[in-house]
Design a protein around this motif. Structure first.
Motif, PDB file in Angstrom:
ATOM      1  N   LEU A  26       0.849  -1.152   0.031  1.00 11.47           N
ATOM      2  CA  LEU A  26       0.059   0.057  -0.104  1.00 11.47           C
ATOM      3  C   LEU A  26       0.878   1.298   0.103  1.00 11.47           C
ATOM      4  O   LEU A  26       0.360   2.432  -0.030  1.00 11.47           O
ATOM      5  N   GLY A  27       2.289   1.032   0.283  1.00 14.04           N
ATOM      6  CA  GLY A  27       3.202   2.419  -0.185  1.00 14.04           C
ATOM      7  C   GLY A  27       3.275   2.856   1.462  1.00 14.04           C
ATOM      8  O   GLY A  27       4.305   3.962   1.133  1.00 14.04           O
ATOM      9  N   HIS A  28       2.943   2.597   2.405  1.00  8.78           N
ATOM     10  CA  HIS A  28       3.218   3.135   3.740  1.00  8.78           C
ATOM     11  C   HIS A  28       3.924   2.082   4.628  1.00  8.78           C
ATOM     12  O   HIS A  28       4.150   0.953   4.136  1.00  8.78           O
ATOM     13  N   ILE A  29       4.515   2.484   5.583  1.00 11.39           N
ATOM     14  CA  ILE A  29       5.369   1.917   6.481  1.00 11.39           C
ATOM     15  C   ILE A  29       4.459   0.461   7.024  1.00 11.39           C
ATOM     16  O   ILE A  29       3.205   0.871   7.554  1.00 11.39           O
ATOM     17  N   ASN A  30       4.942  -0.547   6.847  1.00 16.62           N
ATOM     18  CA  ASN A  30       3.879  -1.737   7.540  1.00 16.62           C
ATOM     19  C   ASN A  30       3.996  -1.679   8.930  1.00 16.62           C
ATOM     20  O   ASN A  30       4.890  -1.301   9.619  1.00 16.62           O
ATOM     21  N   ASN A  31       2.909  -2.064   9.540  1.00 13.44           N
ATOM     22  CA  ASN A  31       2.768  -1.963  10.985  1.00 13.44           C
ATOM     23  C   ASN A  31       3.632  -2.825  11.960  1.00 13.44           C
ATOM     24  O   ASN A  31       4.148  -2.471  12.764  1.00 13.44           O
ATOM     25  N   THR A  32       4.131  -3.904  11.191  1.00 16.84           N
ATOM     26  CA  THR A  32       5.357  -4.444  12.086  1.00 16.84           C
ATOM     27  C   THR A  32       6.398  -3.856  12.160  1.00 16.84           C
ATOM     28  O   THR A  32       7.282  -4.016  13.063  1.00 16.84           O
ATOM     29  N   SER A  33       6.685  -2.929  11.300  1.00 16.51           N
ATOM     30  CA  SER A  33       8.114  -2.115  11.300  1.00 16.51           C
ATOM     31  C   SER A  33       7.987  -1.187  12.554  1.00 16.51           C
ATOM     32  O   SER A  33       9.264  -0.868  12.957  1.00 16.51           O
ATOM     33  N   TYR A  34       6.938  -0.721  12.870  1.00 11.91           N
ATOM     34  CA  TYR A  34       6.744   0.284  14.136  1.00 11.91           C
ATOM     35  C   TYR A  34       7.299  -0.471  15.457  1.00 11.91           C
ATOM     36  O   TYR A  34       7.985  -0.092  16.414  1.00 11.91           O
ATOM     37  N   PHE A  35       6.951  -1.767  15.629  1.00 17.28           N
ATOM     38  CA  PHE A  35       7.637  -2.483  16.671  1.00 17.28           C
ATOM     39  C   PHE A  35       9.205  -2.590  16.733  1.00 17.28           C
ATOM     40  O   PHE A  35       9.835  -2.682  17.707  1.00 17.28           O
TER      41      PHE A  35
END
Length: 135
Positions: A16-25
């Motif tokens: 989707l072109g945005h930072i994937n939720n797992t990367s925030y962890f």
């Protein structure tokens, strides 16, 4: 409050072109490690006394490749054997909040495989970073 900056990498984005939720962890882990280093803790495994018990992240706005994130870390609670950290991920350029998070960290003896009371020196160091909010 302790603060670090991380730049969103292309490999951390999704279809989707945005930072994937797992990367925030991963970002939050980096912020915790830098916070512990700031407090003077040795990063050698034999000297490590922390174990992550819980972490949550609330996604507020999207982050993107090459965006610079400022991650603020503060202490919100100090217990007998654990403490709680609060994190705020903000776009460094626009100051828009991207995510808010929390983590419960237990003071842990890996040799004996059990939690222990937080030493008084650590409690006083943590108390020096106590805030109700990271902002």
């Amino acid at each position: 409050m302790h603060e670090i900056e991380i730049t969103g990498r292309f490999s951390e984005t999704d279809a989707l072109g945005h930072i994937n939720n797992t990367s925030y962890f991963v970002y939050l882990e980096e912020a915790r490690i830098k916070f512990f280093q700031f407090l003077g803790f040795n990063m050698k495994a034999k000297d490590w006394n922390f174990i992550l018990a819980s972490t949550t992240c609330n996604f507020i706005n999207q982050g993107y490749f090459n965006q610079i994130f400022s991650i603020k870390t503060c202490v919100s609670k100090i217990g007998t054997k654990s403490f709680q950290l609060e994190h705020e991920i903000v776009c460094a350029q626009t100051k828009q909040i991207i995510a808010s998070a929390s983590a419960i960290v237990v003071y842990y003896n890996y040799e004996e495989q059990k939690s222990e009371q937080i030493p008084e020196l650590l409690k006083s160091q943590l108390a020096g970073h106590m805030k109700s909010e990271c902002s």
